[in-house]
Design an enzyme around this catalytic site. Structure first.
Site, PDB file in Angstrom:
ATOM      1  N   ARG A 116       7.991  -5.701   3.568  1.00 10.94           N
ATOM      2  CA  ARG A 116       8.719  -5.879   2.420  1.00 10.94           C
ATOM      3  C   ARG A 116      10.043  -5.495   2.474  1.00 10.94           C
ATOM      4  O   ARG A 116      10.397  -7.145   1.781  1.00 10.94           O
ATOM      5  CB  ARG A 116       8.224  -4.209   1.276  1.00 10.94           C
ATOM      6  CG  ARG A 116       6.570  -4.128   0.381  1.00 10.94           C
ATOM      7  CD  ARG A 116       7.047  -3.257  -0.169  1.00 10.94           C
ATOM      8  NE  ARG A 116       7.669  -1.935   0.105  1.00 10.94           N
ATOM      9  CZ  ARG A 116       6.788  -0.937   0.910  1.00 10.94           C
ATOM     10  NH1 ARG A 116       4.729  -1.211   0.834  1.00 10.94           N
ATOM     11  NH2 ARG A 116       7.471  -0.543   1.668  1.00 10.94           N
ATOM     12  N   LYS A 173      -2.286  13.315   5.279  1.00  6.94           N
ATOM     13  CA  LYS A 173      -1.827  13.092   3.403  1.00  6.94           C
ATOM     14  C   LYS A 173      -2.963  13.422   2.711  1.00  6.94           C
ATOM     15  O   LYS A 173      -3.957  13.318   3.283  1.00  6.94           O
ATOM     16  CB  LYS A 173      -1.625  11.239   3.932  1.00  6.94           C
ATOM     17  CG  LYS A 173      -0.206  10.389   5.261  1.00  6.94           C
ATOM     18  CD  LYS A 173      -0.428   9.858   4.323  1.00  6.94           C
ATOM     19  CE  LYS A 173       0.867   9.333   5.215  1.00  6.94           C
ATOM     20  NZ  LYS A 173       1.159   7.481   5.345  1.00  6.94           N
ATOM     21  N   HIS A 189      -0.238  -6.060  -1.298  1.00  6.52           N
ATOM     22  CA  HIS A 189      -0.859  -5.911  -0.023  1.00  6.52           C
ATOM     23  C   HIS A 189      -2.112  -6.992  -0.344  1.00  6.52           C
ATOM     24  O   HIS A 189      -2.641  -7.255   1.028  1.00  6.52           O
ATOM     25  CB  HIS A 189      -2.030  -5.005  -0.245  1.00  6.52           C
ATOM     26  CG  HIS A 189      -1.266  -3.685   0.427  1.00  6.52           C
ATOM     27  ND1 HIS A 189      -1.043  -2.159  -0.273  1.00  6.52           N
ATOM     28  CD2 HIS A 189      -0.552  -2.975   0.478  1.00  6.52           C
ATOM     29  CE1 HIS A 189      -0.349  -1.537  -0.514  1.00  6.52           C
ATOM     30  NE2 HIS A 189       0.151  -1.915   0.424  1.00  6.52           N
ATOM     31  N   SER A 198       2.157   1.323  -2.891  1.00  6.07           N
ATOM     32  CA  SER A 198       1.355   2.223  -3.350  1.00  6.07           C
ATOM     33  C   SER A 198       2.082   3.440  -4.035  1.00  6.07           C
ATOM     34  O   SER A 198       1.199   3.852  -5.257  1.00  6.07           O
ATOM     35  CB  SER A 198       0.531   2.325  -2.459  1.00  6.07           C
ATOM     36  OG  SER A 198      -0.567   1.671  -2.017  1.00  6.07           O
TER      37      SER A 198
END
Length: 169
Positions: free
Chosen positions: A92, A41, A17, A129
């Site tokens: 990614r 979440k 990040h 993460s």
């Protein structure tokens, strides 16, 4: 002045990040890193801690001009509020593109805000993460995957999470 927004949950912020954020700061006049709060979440770190972690990591590296904030609303509303014209997302792997493309098209429709994709540094593209939390939960070493200041916070948050599970049992 061109303002870019780098939104994410950042739970926790990773070295990947930070790489994208720093590279973004070389492309735009101003960068806002926005911790997106999603009520659906349950993050490991509270919103204010995620903001502080990112600020501390950027400050340590001399990136004091990058704004770090949070929002529980639409990212496009935040962009319009600060005058941003572009959202920057790091990619990614192939799955990231597919997941982000739909959101980019919605953001363009909602607020005429374009999304720019920055490919991850190949050295960091495997870090997420979720992987960081999983490795740490199992006692693995996450040095280099997250800023050094995250490591003790991650350990405490995971201990608190485990204690919460025991208390509910």
């Amino acid at each position: 002045m061109t303002i870019a927004v780098c939104p994410g949950s950042y739970d926790p912020v990773t070295s990947g990040h930070l790489d994208v954020i720093k590279r973004c700061s070389q492309l735009f006049d101003a960068v806002h890193v926005v911790v997106a709060v999603n009520a659906a979440k349950t993050p490991l770190f509270p919103e204010d801690v995620r903001v502080r972690i990112i600020r501390d990591a950027l400050h340590e590296d001399g990136y004091d001009s990058i704004v770090v904030a949070s929002t529980s609303g639409l990212i496009t509303d935040y962009c319009m509020r600060v005058g941003a014209t572009v959202i920057v997302k790091g990619l990614r792997q192939n799955g990231d593109y597919e997941a982000e493309l739909g959101m980019a098209l919605v953001n363009r429709k909602l607020a005429s805000i374009e999304t720019m994709f920055l490919p991850a540094d190949p050295v960091l593209e495997h870090i997420s993460s979720s992987i960081v939390k999983d490795v740490a939960r199992h006692g693995g070493d996450v040095r280099g995957m997250v800023p050094d200041g995250v490591i003790p916070l991650l350990g405490r948050a995971l201990e608190d999470e485990e204690q919460g599970k025991r208390d509910r049992s």
